[in-house]
Design an enzyme around this catalytic site. Structure first.
Site, PDB file in Angstrom:
ATOM      1  CG  ASP A  98     -22.726 -35.037  -1.501  1.00 46.94           C
ATOM      2  OD1 ASP A  98     -21.536 -35.156  -0.933  1.00 46.94           O
ATOM      3  OD2 ASP A  98     -23.647 -34.368  -0.800  1.00 46.94           O
ATOM      4  CG  ASP A 108     -17.209 -35.265  -2.248  1.00 45.57           C
ATOM      5  OD1 ASP A 108     -16.391 -35.338  -1.214  1.00 45.57           O
ATOM      6  OD2 ASP A 108     -18.364 -35.371  -2.001  1.00 45.57           O
ATOM      7  CG  ASP A 146     -18.323 -37.636   0.798  1.00 45.88           C
ATOM      8  OD1 ASP A 146     -17.246 -37.281   1.334  1.00 45.88           O
ATOM      9  OD2 ASP A 146     -19.088 -36.781   0.756  1.00 45.88           O
TER      10      ASP A 146
END
Ligand code: AMP
Length: 325
Positions: A221, A225, A20
């Site tokens: 994080d 996600d 990410d």
């Protein structure tokens, strides 16, 4: 922090690692990266006036400008005599007797202020590189362009190289626009990018990669996600991340540094190899010694000593993991 023993098995299988962008590869905070001034404009003046005004605003861009200005100038920032926030455009006010504007080019245009060619070029370049360009004007003239962006963590490029060295193919996943995503991917050495992905679609991207026959690890994080982390074969959460991400993951990286992801996978694989080595030798011993004992060819004293030695071997072999760096 590893959730269970099956996680060790999974680290051996994974061949793709989805990262990410915000908060994982980048700091997740807007940062002032560059300052360009017009002719005859002093950089310190531009930072002081823009920083002073932005200090009164809570916009993430304003915080980046105010913090960057305070860091790059020595004197404390002045207090504006007047301040107005213009949502979606920027801020305007009076600082040290100057009428100052900080924000989008449209804000300056409302006052018939236009960027000189050099600053317009800098702004276009910054935007092409996926950064946000903020214009600064005072006393009726455009004076500076400030480049603001979510800064890439210092260790991210090295971390991506480390993940590649483990045989993993890195993939960047982000809701941000393509220009920003491509710029970050290029800077850290990733060539597969999924940009402009809505939060609820992140898990679908993971599902698609798995459907292609890839075994997928995901590092994230944010709350956004969590579903993707749970969908991945191996979910790794940044310890600096949200509780939702940590809860949905298989493995939590205690530090907010992507390099730890590569270390965690390497250590998990090494641990699994040690477990297998221990099993092999412990079984090997018994397979060899049991028939000997059954046929009365093994002195019970030696058999007892061998049994104890097998335990010592397993413990010693496992302790070698403490040398892992
Ligand atoms: P927003 O809708 O708040 O995301 O703002 C849209 C754009 O306006 C931002 O990308 C900036 O270019 C500009 N902007 C808004 N507020 C500020 C501010 N306080 N300082 C500088 N630029 C701003």
């Amino acid at each position: 922090l590893i959730k269970g023993p099956e996680v060790l098995e999974t680290t051996r299988r994974v061949d793709t690692i989805v990262l990410d962008k915000t908060g994982t590869v980048t700091t997740g905070r807007m940062t002032l990266l560059d300052v360009h001034t017009a002719d005859h404009t002093d950089e310190t003046d531009a930072l002081r006036l823009a920083g002073a005004l932005e200090h009164s605003s809570e916009h993430p861009i304003a915080q980046a400008v105010a913090t960057g200005a305070a860091e790059r100038t020595t004197a404390p920032l002045p207090t504006p005599e007047d301040f107005t926030n213009i949502p979606g455009l920027g801020v305007q006010g009076i600082v040290e007797g100057h009428a100052v504007l900080v924000g989008r080019e449209q804000l300056l245009a409302q006052w018939e202020i236009h960027l000189p060619a050099e600053l317009a070029r800098r702004k276009a370049e910054a935007e092409a590189a996926g950064r946000t360009a903020i214009t600064v004007a005072w006393d009726g003239q455009a004076r500076a362009v400030l480049e603001v962006a979510d800064a890439i963590k210092d260790t991210s490029a090295e971390a991506v190289a480390g993940l590649r060295a483990l045989g993993l193919r890195p993939v960047l996943l982000t809701g941000d626009n393509r220009a920003v995503a491509d710029a970050v991917a290029r800077a850290v050495g990733i060539d597969e990018v999924h940009a402009e992905v809505l939060p609820e679609e992140k898990a679908h991207v993971i599902e698609r990669l798995r459907a292609e026959g890839r075994s997928v690890a995901m590092v994230g994080d944010g709350v956004n996600d969590a579903a993707a982390l749970a969908t991945a074969d191996l979910g790794l959460a940044m310890g600096t991340g949200t509780d939702a991400a940590i809860e949905a993951s298989d493995l939590t990286l205690v530090r907010g540094d992507l390099k730890v992801a590569a270390d965690a996978i390497r250590l998990s694989r090494r641990t699994l190899a040690t477990i297998r080595g221990n099993l092999f030798w412990a079984f090997g011993y018994n397979v060899a010694a049991l028939p000997l004992a059954a046929f009365g060819l093994l002195n019970p004293m030696i058999a007892g000593a061998a049994m104890a030695f097998s335990s010592v071997f397993v413990v010693t072999n496992s302790l070698r993991l403490r040398a892992f760096t």
